[in-house]
Design a protein around this motif. Structure first.
Motif, short mmCIF file in Angstrom:
data_model
loop_
_atom_site.label_atom_id
_atom_site.label_comp_id
_atom_site.label_asym_id
_atom_site.label_seq_id
_atom_site.Cartn_x
_atom_site.Cartn_y
_atom_site.Cartn_z
N MET A 1 25.45 -16.46 -14.25
CA MET A 1 25.94 -15.05 -14.23
C MET A 1 24.91 -13.92 -13.80
SD MET A 1 27.57 -13.03 -17.44
CE MET A 1 28.94 -14.21 -17.65
N CYS B 1 22.68 -14.84 -9.97
CA CYS B 1 23.49 -14.33 -9.19
C CYS B 1 24.31 -13.04 -8.81
CB CYS B 1 25.00 -15.48 -9.08
SG CYS B 1 24.29 -17.20 -9.05
N GLY B 2 24.45 -12.58 -9.95
CA GLY B 2 24.87 -11.14 -10.07
C GLY B 2 23.77 -10.19 -9.78
N GLU C 1 25.82 -11.20 -0.38
CA GLU C 1 26.73 -12.05 -0.72
C GLU C 1 26.36 -13.46 -0.38
OE1 GLU C 1 29.09 -11.77 -2.71
OE2 GLU C 1 28.48 -9.81 -3.06
N ARG D 1 23.82 -14.44 -2.91
CA ARG D 1 24.47 -14.95 -4.24
C ARG D 1 25.12 -16.43 -4.22
NH1 ARG D 1 28.38 -10.63 -5.77
NH2 ARG D 1 28.01 -10.66 -8.03
N SER E 1 23.75 -19.55 -6.45
CA SER E 1 24.75 -20.22 -7.18
C SER E 1 24.66 -21.59 -7.02
CB SER E 1 26.36 -19.79 -6.77
OG SER E 1 27.00 -20.49 -7.71
N MET F 1 27.33 -6.37 -16.49
CA MET F 1 27.31 -7.51 -15.73
C MET F 1 27.50 -8.45 -16.89
SD MET F 1 24.17 -9.50 -14.02
CE MET F 1 23.95 -8.20 -12.90
N GLY G 1 31.46 -9.94 -17.40
CA GLY G 1 31.34 -11.25 -16.93
C GLY G 1 31.96 -12.24 -17.75
N ARG H 1 38.67 -7.89 -18.16
CA ARG H 1 37.27 -7.63 -17.38
C ARG H 1 37.33 -6.06 -16.88
NH1 ARG H 1 35.62 -11.60 -13.09
NH2 ARG H 1 33.60 -11.62 -13.73
N SER I 1 34.98 -2.82 -18.09
CA SER I 1 34.28 -2.07 -17.08
C SER I 1 34.61 -0.62 -17.45
CB SER I 1 34.62 -2.64 -15.88
OG SER I 1 33.84 -2.02 -14.85
#
Lengths: 243, 243
Positions: A104, A107-108, A208, A211, A215, B104, B108, B211, B215
């Motif tokens: 989480m 990667c975030g 991206e 990321r 992952s 985050m 998440g 989610r 946020s």
DNA sequence: GGCTGCCGATATGTATACAATGATCGTGCA
DNA sequence: TGCACGATCATTGTATACATATCGGCAGCC
């Protein structure tokens, strides 16, 4: 008025000059023990007696206790009341939690890292990756493990979010413990070229891609573990001898 | 408050009787101080003298120091060498980091929470939300603040990931400090009905809705702050008188 | 008159002493 | 011979004592 003559550096290890300021000395000792754990020179389960540590580092038990407590909050050592301290042996569940958390957070963080990364960062990361490869090649597993954790931590720090970076640092330390317990010998966590590839994606600002790669990278590490709950604590004798 | 003077006058005789286990007592004291900080009964900047605390809780400075250190690692108190402990005054940057981290992690976590939430959880969450509303209505700000933090923490814990839940707990505690410094009086962080709405989305298993709502919820809290870096610590005289 | 430097008070940093508890080993009994 | 109980030992938990640095006030000097 910088004379500090009363600090007795006993124990024969005068490290990094005579700057024996108490707080810094503690910091240094904390790091020594922490490194030893992360590098698997202290294996999970190893007992850490206060007297012995106090003797080794030349300070009294008071200071050692302080450091052990901090390590306990970082979940690198386990403090059992009346039984003392030992290097934490992560459970399978903890291992899963840690890697899920890394998925989480790390990667975030990648998009932001890709946005903020600079030339200096890239240089330093490349250097770290190079040293890691080198350590792997020359069989210095301990160094490689620490460098790998350092790499991930350094990466997170580029995001500029100190809170999340600290969290990632702790997760990486714990991952190192997890590797020590559930890792297969000879097959280290991080593939040697993965980190270089990641640097490439970050250099082109492709957050991206970075990321997604991170992952996969983390999943690969987790998949390389053989997580089987070993019930060393209280072996079920009935089950073992039931035939 | 109590006549707690020198409990250990006659050695261990009285200790064996009342089961006042040291570790639990410490836990209790830690929680007392922690709650006082979270509930804003101890404001940021307040000094925490070891002697005074030792006197209040009836243990020696040794135990207090241990607890203060733990609070420092949790970033609720700041330990300045030779100056002692005080309640942390978060900087604007820390505030941003904390809320970014909450975005985050808490967001998440929502899908997993929606997947795993059970009837017992829903009941308990509803009860917490109700008590929070009630506290807000009757003007008990301290209670409301703590219940709000408890709510978010409890939510995270449903995910089953203890590591991330612990992290969220710490972020919520720090958020409480941030509210104390940058919050506008009379306008508390969480809107009173937000938590109920969130429970609704979770109940129907709609993780993505939850989610998104979380946020917005966190953004709303952050937006309600007036984050202006007050440089009370070390005013830059050069810059101020440069004209 | 204002600034500087000294001095006492206060609080923290560290070490050590003592108490309590769990572990280990030896002995006695069945 | 094996098990259980008891004593000794090793190790941690806690408190206190001493050393040291910082803060506030006061006096003396420029």
């Amino acid at each position: 008025m910088n004379q500090r003559q009363t600090v007795a550096e006993r124990g024969g290890a005068d490290r990094s000059g005579k700057n024996g300021d108490g707080a810094e000395r503690h910091e240094e000792i904390h790091r020594s023990i922490s490194d030893a754990i992360i590098e698997h020179r202290l294996r999970p389960g190893a007992r850490l007696r206060e007297d012995a540590l106090a003797d080794v580092f030349g300070i009294s038990r008071t200071g050692i206790r302080k450091i052990l407590q901090r390590l306990a909050l970082e979940q690198l050592v386990t403090l059992t009341p009346r039984r003392g301290a030992s290097v934490t042996r992560p459970t399978a569940e903890e291992a899963k939690d840690v890697f899920d958390a890394r998925q989480m957070v790390e990667c975030g963080l990648m998009p932001e890292v890709a946005r903020r990364i600079g030339d200096d960062d890239l240089r330093e990361l490349r250097d770290m990756a190079r040293r890691e490869r080198q350590a792997l090649k020359s069989g210095e597993q301990s160094t490689a493990i620490r460098l790998s954790a350092d790499f991930h931590t350094r990466l997170a720090r580029i995001s500029g979010n100190a809170t999340l970076a600290d969290f990632v640092e702790r997760l990486c330390s714990r991952s190192s413990l997890i590797l020590a317990v559930y890792g297969n010998p000879g097959h280290l966590g991080c593939e040697s070229h993965d980190h270089d590839d990641l640097i490439g994606y970050l250099e082109t600002g492709n957050g991206e891609r970075a990321r997604a790669f991170m992952s996969r990278h983390l999943k690969a590490i987790e998949a390389s573990l053989s997580i089987v709950e070993e019930e060393a604590e209280a072996p079920d004798l009935h089950r073992i001898f039931s035939d």
